[in-house]
Design a protein around this motif. Structure first.
Motif, short mmCIF file in Angstrom:
data_model
loop_
_atom_site.label_atom_id
_atom_site.label_comp_id
_atom_site.label_asym_id
_atom_site.label_seq_id
_atom_site.Cartn_x
_atom_site.Cartn_y
_atom_site.Cartn_z
N LYS A 155 0.84 -1.19 0.00
CA LYS A 155 0.00 0.00 0.00
C LYS A 155 0.88 1.25 0.00
CE LYS A 155 -3.31 2.34 2.99
NZ LYS A 155 -4.76 2.27 3.02
N SER A 181 -4.57 7.44 9.70
CA SER A 181 -4.51 6.06 9.24
C SER A 181 -4.74 5.10 10.42
CB SER A 181 -3.15 5.78 8.62
OG SER A 181 -3.04 4.41 8.33
N ASP A 182 -5.33 3.95 10.12
CA ASP A 182 -5.48 2.95 11.19
C ASP A 182 -4.33 1.95 11.17
OD1 ASP A 182 -5.98 1.40 8.98
OD2 ASP A 182 -8.12 1.18 9.36
N ASP A 183 -3.37 2.19 10.30
CA ASP A 183 -2.21 1.32 10.20
C ASP A 183 -1.25 1.65 11.35
OD1 ASP A 183 0.19 0.21 9.55
OD2 ASP A 183 0.08 0.72 7.42
MG MG Z 1 -5.40 1.35 7.04
#
Ligand code: MG
Ligand code: WAQ
Length: 638
Positions: A155, A181-183
């Motif tokens: 990504k 971001s949830d990363d």
């Molecule tokens: Mg994410």
């Protein structure tokens, strides 16, 4: 020519794993599908049990072409500053309730889509608040994508986000967007609007956090909400002129791995900090604005601050100055270095001794000079890091045997026959305080034609009636080929040494890189060590007092119900959990006791401990009180 929307979505047990979409001509469908497939199958979050690929034909006349928002980056120092930037952005949109809007972000953490927020009433307008509104049918114009290599493409957060943000900023009645971001490995977020453009903010959350989400800021009548959602979820958009990130913006990320690593250590209670001492190292020290009882120092005989040692060193400083000016092999060899080496050799009853700049250097330099490729080193599993590093540096085969287990050592040797080899062990194990079975150790080495090497860092000045170390402890029954030790512990100064035959030290002078390629220690350090050896020779009662203190202290702990035993100056008190060990040590610190909490990687994970190290100069009364404090905090936390 028609274009196709292609979407991939992977999930496991209903949990979303990975999703991506593109808009492409039919010729690219097979390769693109295969890449998306690979991305879905090889996501770090896990392997999917459901993977969807959906391909739909789009009509060119239905596609909206938009220019990418202009990109800027705000480099912030921490999350606090990052939040400040969001506040500024919301205020620039004329919103007075910035704080409230920010507080709503947490509501988006577990959603797959975004919150659609009425900025005036703060009502959420998504029909399904669990899912949120999803922006889809979007991509950047073909031929602009950078870094697309065959196989699963990872990504690219920025490239995907700029496309989404451009589409969203152009939605009817949407005046802006906030995104985190949830990363867990990606802390850069952004705010975007048609007027402000796409503003990247380099720190919107802490590393390791999965708390990400999006808010689309809506201003308009209720009757238009349907139109907005329909645009976001159905209108195909192709974004033109997506600019690759400037190299200076890429450069901002080059320290990311450091920050990530530090955060991981904080999270697991393995982050290390240092305490500042503002006094000489002695049984009491000044630290944190108070006088502390020092119970963690390796200055076992309290030589470091003795008047006679200091006076002698001061005289040498006056004559010889502060530094040595070069390696021993060039300008750095003074009479003080040679005198000290003679003194060490006589103290240890060996033919010769050679001084190194630290114990660490002595081990790495000596072991790597003696052993090389094709040789085999047998090493105790609890040996000090400097021995381990010396073994690695040598390039020899390393066979690790069970701690102080002479049967396992013999077995290891028989399983790994070698033409040339070395067995190496600590004499006193630094974190456990136990003593090597020297007679068997030497016998096994000799029987098998292997060199034997013993690290006396924690036994010199500590073991034996007069502090000569492990050979005296075993009544000189046996003698390893190589005795290594330090000048920084019981000797109270700094440096390391290796003792053995004259040929051994000559060999090391010529071969040991850590000796050759380093400026030698100052004559002052040599003088301090020299004097300390003289003091120990003249005052064996210091050694006896240290040994007596250990017996007394262990007895105090045992009477309080805590198992503690040691024949050396090192008394480990096992706790196990890293966090608990830190807490006990901190509680003791607050009461004026300076102890060390020892954690991984110094010891095995889950075997954290207090490491108490005593000195000859501790008074009984001090030890008794310290033992009581330990007993109290120990029972408190367990
Ligand atoms: Mg994410
Ligand atoms: N539509 C609406 N909301 C979405 C969508 C979507 N298509 N995709 C994700 N979200 C929501 C969802 O709640 C996620 O938890 C959250 O946004 C974050 O999504 O220039 O990677 O895909 O370097 O984790 C910003 C890049 C990266 C900044 C953002 O978002 C930069 C990112 P993520």
């Amino acid at each position: 020519m028609p274009l196709y929307s292609i979407k991939m979505r992977a999930s496991a047990q209903g949990r979303h794993i990975s999703g991506a979409e593109k808009i492409i001509p039919d010729s690219r469908i097979p390769t693109c599908a295969s890449r998306l497939l690979q991305r879905g199958l090889t996501h770090p979050k896990g392997s999917p049990d459901l993977l969807n690929i959906k391909i739909e034909c789009l009509q060119d006349k239905d596609i909206l072409y938009l220019d990418a928002l202009p990109v800027s980056t705000v480099d912030v120092f921490d999350v606090h500053e990052g939040m400040q930037e969001i506040r500024k952005f919301l205020e620039s949109l004329g919103l007075a309730n910035a704080e409230k809007i920010i507080s709503l972000l947490s509501g988006a953490y577990s959603m797959r889509g975004a919150i659609l927020l009425d900025v005036d009433t703060l009502e959420r307008l998504e029909p399904d608040p669990g899912r949120g509104v999803r922006a889809t049918y979007m991509d950047q114009e073909a031929g602009q994508r950078s870094g697309e290599t065959p196989g699963a493409s990872p990504k690219n957060h920025y490239q995907e986000a700029i496309v989404l943000a451009t589409k969203v900023a152009n939605a009817p009645n949407v005046i802006g967007e906030i995104c985190i971001s949830d990363d867990p490995g990606y802390v850069t977020g952004y705010v975007a609007s048609k007027s402000a453009g796409y503003k990247r903010i380099t720190r919107m959350k802490e590393y390791g956090s999965e708390n990400g989400g999006r808010i689309f800021l809506y201003r308009g009548g209720r009757e238009d909400v349907g139109k907005t959602i329909s645009y976001l979820e159905k209108q195909p958009v192709i974004v033109r002129n997506v600019q690759p990130l400037e190299s200076k913006e890429k450069a901002a990320g080059k320290f990311d791995f450091i920050e990530k690593e530090l955060q991981a250590m904080r999270d697991t209670h393995l982050y290390r900090t240092m305490k500042t001492i503002r006094s000489a190292q002695s049984r009491t020290v000044e630290c944190g604005g108070r006088t502390m009882l020092m119970m963690a120092s390796n200055n076992y005989l309290d030589m470091s601050s003795r008047t006679d040692v200091k006076q002698h060193a001061a005289q040498i400083l006056e004559v010889y100055g502060a530094g040595s000016g070069g390696s021993r092999l060039t300008t750095g060899n003074t009479a003080l270095h040679e005198m000290l080496e003679q003194k060490i050799a006589s103290f240890k009853s060996t033919e010769s001794a050679l001084v190194f700049n630290s114990g660490y250097t002595a081990n790495t330099a000596a072991i790597s000079a003696l052993m090389g490729k094709g040789d085999t080193i047998f090493s105790d599993e609890l040996n000090h890091a400097s021995i381990i590093d010396g073994c690695r540096l040598s390039g020899a085969n390393v066979v690790v045997y069970r701690h102080n287990d002479m049967k396992d050592l013999e077995r290891s040797i028989s399983e790994h026959p070698c033409a040339r080899g070395l067995i190496v062990s600590d004499a006193v194990f630094s974190m456990d305080g136990d003593i090597l079975h020297l007679p068997e150790f030497v016998q096994i080495a000799d029987k098998n034609g292997l060199l034997s090497m013993v690290d006396e860092a924690h036994s010199t000045g500590v073991l034996g009636k007069t502090g000569r170390g492990i050979t005296e402890h075993f009544y000189y029954q046996c003698r390893p080929d190589i005795l290594m030790g330090t000048l920084s512990k019981a000797i109270g100064s700094e440096g390391g040494f290796v003792c053995g035959s004259k040929n051994l030290t000559e060999y090391l002078k010529n071969k040991a890189r850590g000796f050759i390629f380093s400026t030698s220690l100052s004559p002052v350090a040599m003088a301090a060590s020299y004097k300390a050896f003289e003091v120990i020779e003249e005052h064996p009662e210091l050694v006896a007092r240290l040994q007596e203190n250990v017996r007394f202290f262990c007895q105090c702990l045992q009477e309080g119900g805590l198992f503690a035993h040691s024949e050396t100056a090192v008394i480990p008190i096992l706790i196990g959990d890293e966090k608990k060990a830190m807490e006990v040590s901190q509680a003791l610190f607050e009461e004026g006791y300076f102890t060390s909490a020892i954690r991984y990687p110094t010891v095995k994970k889950g075997s954290a401990r207090l490491r108490i190290a005593l000195m000859a100069t501790h008074e009984r009364e001090q030890l008794k009180k310290a033992a009581q404090a330990i007993l109290k905090h120990f029972s408190d936390t367990l």
